[in-house]
Enzyme design. Structure first.
Site, mmCIF file in Angstrom:
data_model
loop_
_atom_site.group_PDB
_atom_site.id
_atom_site.type_symbol
_atom_site.label_atom_id
_atom_site.label_comp_id
_atom_site.label_asym_id
_atom_site.label_seq_id
_atom_site.Cartn_x
_atom_site.Cartn_y
_atom_site.Cartn_z
ATOM 1 N N ASP A 336 42.258 9.864 15.306
ATOM 2 C CA ASP A 336 41.745 11.436 15.271
ATOM 3 C C ASP A 336 42.698 12.225 15.701
ATOM 4 O O ASP A 336 43.920 12.177 15.545
ATOM 5 C CB ASP A 336 40.373 11.265 16.339
ATOM 6 C CG ASP A 336 39.434 12.363 15.904
ATOM 7 O OD1 ASP A 336 39.480 13.528 16.135
ATOM 8 O OD2 ASP A 336 38.414 12.052 15.335
ATOM 9 N N ASP A 448 37.313 17.983 9.096
ATOM 10 C CA ASP A 448 36.656 18.621 10.317
ATOM 11 C C ASP A 448 36.648 20.226 9.960
ATOM 12 O O ASP A 448 37.296 20.791 9.242
ATOM 13 C CB ASP A 448 37.044 18.368 11.743
ATOM 14 C CG ASP A 448 35.953 18.297 12.676
ATOM 15 O OD1 ASP A 448 34.961 18.960 12.380
ATOM 16 O OD2 ASP A 448 36.275 17.507 13.716
ATOM 17 N N ASN A 450 35.596 23.347 12.717
ATOM 18 C CA ASN A 450 35.274 23.602 14.168
ATOM 19 C C ASN A 450 34.924 24.897 14.894
ATOM 20 O O ASN A 450 35.018 24.955 16.077
ATOM 21 C CB ASN A 450 36.173 22.625 15.207
ATOM 22 C CG ASN A 450 35.822 21.224 15.381
ATOM 23 O OD1 ASN A 450 34.645 20.796 15.340
ATOM 24 N ND2 ASN A 450 36.845 20.386 15.420
ATOM 25 N N ASP A 516 27.952 15.321 17.367
ATOM 26 C CA ASP A 516 28.971 14.940 18.282
ATOM 27 C C ASP A 516 27.999 14.207 19.450
ATOM 28 O O ASP A 516 28.836 13.792 20.399
ATOM 29 C CB ASP A 516 29.687 16.143 18.675
ATOM 30 C CG ASP A 516 30.642 16.686 17.973
ATOM 31 O OD1 ASP A 516 31.262 15.995 17.046
ATOM 32 O OD2 ASP A 516 31.410 17.702 18.129
#
Length: 693
Positions: A336, A448, A450, A516
């Site tokens: 990650d 992703d 964000n 999440d």
């Protein structure tokens, strides 16, 4: 199947169980005729000649009956199309004809208003009752400003007491289902954030008295990954229309210059008479067959290093985690955040997509080779649409971000949004990502997003700005180009959890990160809502550490955590270096069991046996001769046993063997009297795998 009347003015699209019919009058009015159970062309023609009802002087007979309401004339409902040209606003169209594509069943109805060509598209894919609708606008004259161009308006039949279902939430609490009576006026949901959002999924369903397995349900889902709006209106005469498309308001979508075109995203609709469960199964089958890439391939069990390491990572540390993950039976190891640039926190490095030389001296290839040597695939996390001000990319190209000149700059998570509407930005990202995927044997990318749009400006583009639309098209084009160049790489859509989940992004990714929030109890409600529209095949779910560190510090057993995550695409995200030998051994058994039931879970028909609102909840998956039941008990009260679970989708004349215990059950007994599962205490869970004998 498509039926057309001899005069070319009535059209009927039909699937296995449902039909959709429209008619254009001699006055060029496009009227909605039917959406519901299957009918024939003669039925549609009979509906077409029925006179419109008489109306009081302050109402319009077209309102609530037009297929695609435009602005102007005797109309007072929300227009699906609102355009402005020099000196005038609104649309007066004439019907020019229609075209069909027999290969994929598409119907195109062509209209014109001066130099603006308007084409309404309809398509029913094989073996589905889902109707796909979208609109193409082509300008052949002076500039036309599109104030609003929705994909479709859906008209419901006359019924009493409609009820609206929707999925709402926030970060860490996405996809929560709510149902309420539909009162007069409008109910509007959407996103002003530049992405689909955590707050609402672009889906609604309406019913009058449906249950999980019985009754009519009308539902719609939008395939768009940017800002959007769906308006559900109960009109003065109680008729109901649903209008939706890209963009969050009517202030200006974009301007079409001479020779330019705009195509809306697909707004798909489904009628089902099998209750909410039947509607969900139809949506799931449609997405597996026609939306999700390679949906026939089961997704692997993954391990993601984020919760184990966060930003403090190194190659040796990742190797150690990979070895433990491989011993557990994991099939995909994902590094990650923190592997690139100067990324030691969320304050720096975004945009500099090269491995950190201190952490990965030889790049990612040595680690990827080690992971492959352990029998696993290798994946990485990226966030290409974002940049940190503290990055080489921003220092070189500060004008590449979205910004408003003369205004204060907003930074969420210390980052800004790159303007993917710019060709040079897209080309830069293509070169970096293509080079990255070519430099090491990468099998999977977690993509992703964000933060939301806040300062959505592009000084080089005059108002109304195309940024809101073209950023999404830029994302789609980049994903399409990468998938074509690297067909063996799978992509997961993530946006701080479930902030970008819709039919548009699902047509370009293999799975999505649901939330999440990895707390297994919270996840039951999140996954219940998600399943209303999207299949388990795309729903990523992780087993993480206990107590849950992300949100609530709730402690739960490894059993409960695994069975909760096994309802979708199983992943593991805990710090395996801190798991005991006993926990690792138990986890290996759960992973092995998931691999056995995975085809049924990811490709089977879903039945929601009990919702997660009470003490016990359960879901069931059916694929061919096999069925899997996952059951959870939140808390046992007064020592009462969990009620038997009445199963669905089985042959009442057949026998089913439990593959764990060898016990044989009669199908009729399971259907009518239920299956007993031994759940006790708090946060208990069970898996039952049955096979037809």
């Amino acid at each position: 199947m498509l039926d057309i009347s001899e005069d070319g003015r009535t059209w009927v699209l039909s699937g296995p169980a449902g039909s959709y019919a429209v008619h254009v009058t001699e006055r060029h009015e496009l009227l909605h005729l039917h959406w519901g159970p299957r009918i024939g062309l003669a039925d549609a023609e009979a509906l077409a000649v029925r006179p419109l009802p008489d109306y009081w002087p302050f109402e319009s007979p077209l309102d609530g009956r037009e297929e695609y309401p435009v602005e102007g004339g005797p109309r007072f409902v929300r227009p699906a199309l609102s355009v402005r040209t020099a000196g005038r606003r609104g649309t007066e169209w004439v019907h020019e004809g229609y075209d069909t594509d027999t290969e994929d069943g598409e119907l195109r109805l062509r209209f014109r208003d001066g130099d603006l060509a308007i084409t309404l598209h309809y398509r029913m894919r094989p073996s589905t009752d889902v109707v796909e609708r979208w609109v193409t606008l082509h300008n052949r004259g002076p500039a036309v400003e599109l104030l609003r161009a929705d994909s479709a308006t859906w008209t419901l039949p006359d019924r009493d007491a409609w009820r609206l279902s929707q999925l709402h939430g926030r970060w860490g609490a996405e996809s929560r289902l709510t149902r309420s009576g539909l009162t007069h006026g409008e109910k509007v949901i959407g996103s002003r954030r530049g992405h689909t959002s955590h707050q609402h999924l672009p889906w609604v369903a309406l019913d009058t008295h449906a249950t999980e397995e019985h009754g009519e349900v009308y539902s719609c889902a939008l395939g768009w990954s940017g800002s959007w709006r769906i308006a559900v209106a109960r009109l003065p005469d109680a008729r109901v229309q649903i209008t939706g498309g890209a963009g969050h308001d009517d202030s200006g979508l974009l301007t079409l210059g001479t020779g330019e075109s705009y195509t809306t995203p697909v707004f798909a609709g489904l009628w089902s008479d099998g209750g909410f469960g039947g509607a969900s199964r139809a949506w799931h089958a449609y997405q597996r067959a026609h939306v999700v890439p390679d949906a026939e391939r089961d997704r692997p069990v993954l391990f993601n290093s984020w919760e184990a390491t966060e930003f403090d990572i190194s190659e040796e540390q990742q190797r150690a985690l990979a070895e433990r993950a491989a011993a557990m039976g994991v099939e995909l190891f994902v590094v990650d955040d923190g592997w690139f640039g100067a990324r030691t926190s969320d304050r720096a490095g975004l945009g500099d997509w090269a491995p950190n030389p201190d952490r990965f001296p030889g790049g990612l290839k040595p680690l990827a080779d080690h992971v492959h040597g352990l029998g696993m695939q290798f994946g990485i996390w990226v966030e290409p649409e974002m940049v940190n001000p503290d990055s080489d990319l921003y220092r070189a190209h500060p004008d590449w971000v979205q910004y408003q000149p003369g205004r204060k700059r907003t930074e969420f998570r210390n980052q800004l949004v790159l303007n993917l509407a710019r060709e040079d930005v897209r080309e830069y990202l293509w070169e970096r990502l293509d080079g990255l995927l070519s430099s090491a044997p990468v099998d999977y990318v977690k993509w992703d997003f964000n933060r939301c749009f806040t300062d959505a400006g592009w000084p080089e583009d005059p108002y109304p700005q195309r940024l809101w639309v073209d950023h999404v098209h830029g994302l789609y084009a980049l994903l399409d180009r990468l998938r074509a160049a690297h067909p063996g790489v799978a992509f997961e859509s993530c946006s701080g959890g479930g902030g970008r989940i819709d039919l548009g992004v699902l047509s370009r990714t293999d799975q999505v990160w649901t939330s999440d929030n990895t707390d297994p109890l919270d996840r039951l409600a999140i996954q219940h809502g998600f399943s209303q529209i999207h299949p388990a095949r795309v729903m990523a779910a992780w087993v993480t550490d206990s107590p849950n560190a992300m949100l609530n510090q709730r402690a739960s057993s490894l059993r409960f955590r695994f069975v909760s995550a096994m309802a979708g695409v199983l992943g593991v995200g805990g710090d395996l270096t801190r798991w005991t030998r006993e926990e690792l051994a138990e986890a290996r058994e759960w992973v092995a069991l998931y691999k056995e039931i995975r085809p049924v879970v990811q490709r089977g028909d879903l039945y929601r046996l009990r919702p997660p609102e009470g003490g016990a909840s359960a879901v069931q998956y059916v694929l061919g001769d096999e069925t899997v039941v996952l059951a959870w008990l939140q808390a046992q009260r007064y020592g009462e046993p969990v009620p038997a679970l009445r199963l669905r989708g089985l042959d009442p004349t057949a026998s089913y063997e439990c593959l764990e215990t060898g016990e044989v059950h009669r199908g009729a007994v399971l259907l009518h009297h239920g299956l007993r599962v031994g759940l006790r205490g708090d946060l208990d869970a069970a898996v039952v795998h049955l096979k037809r004998k």
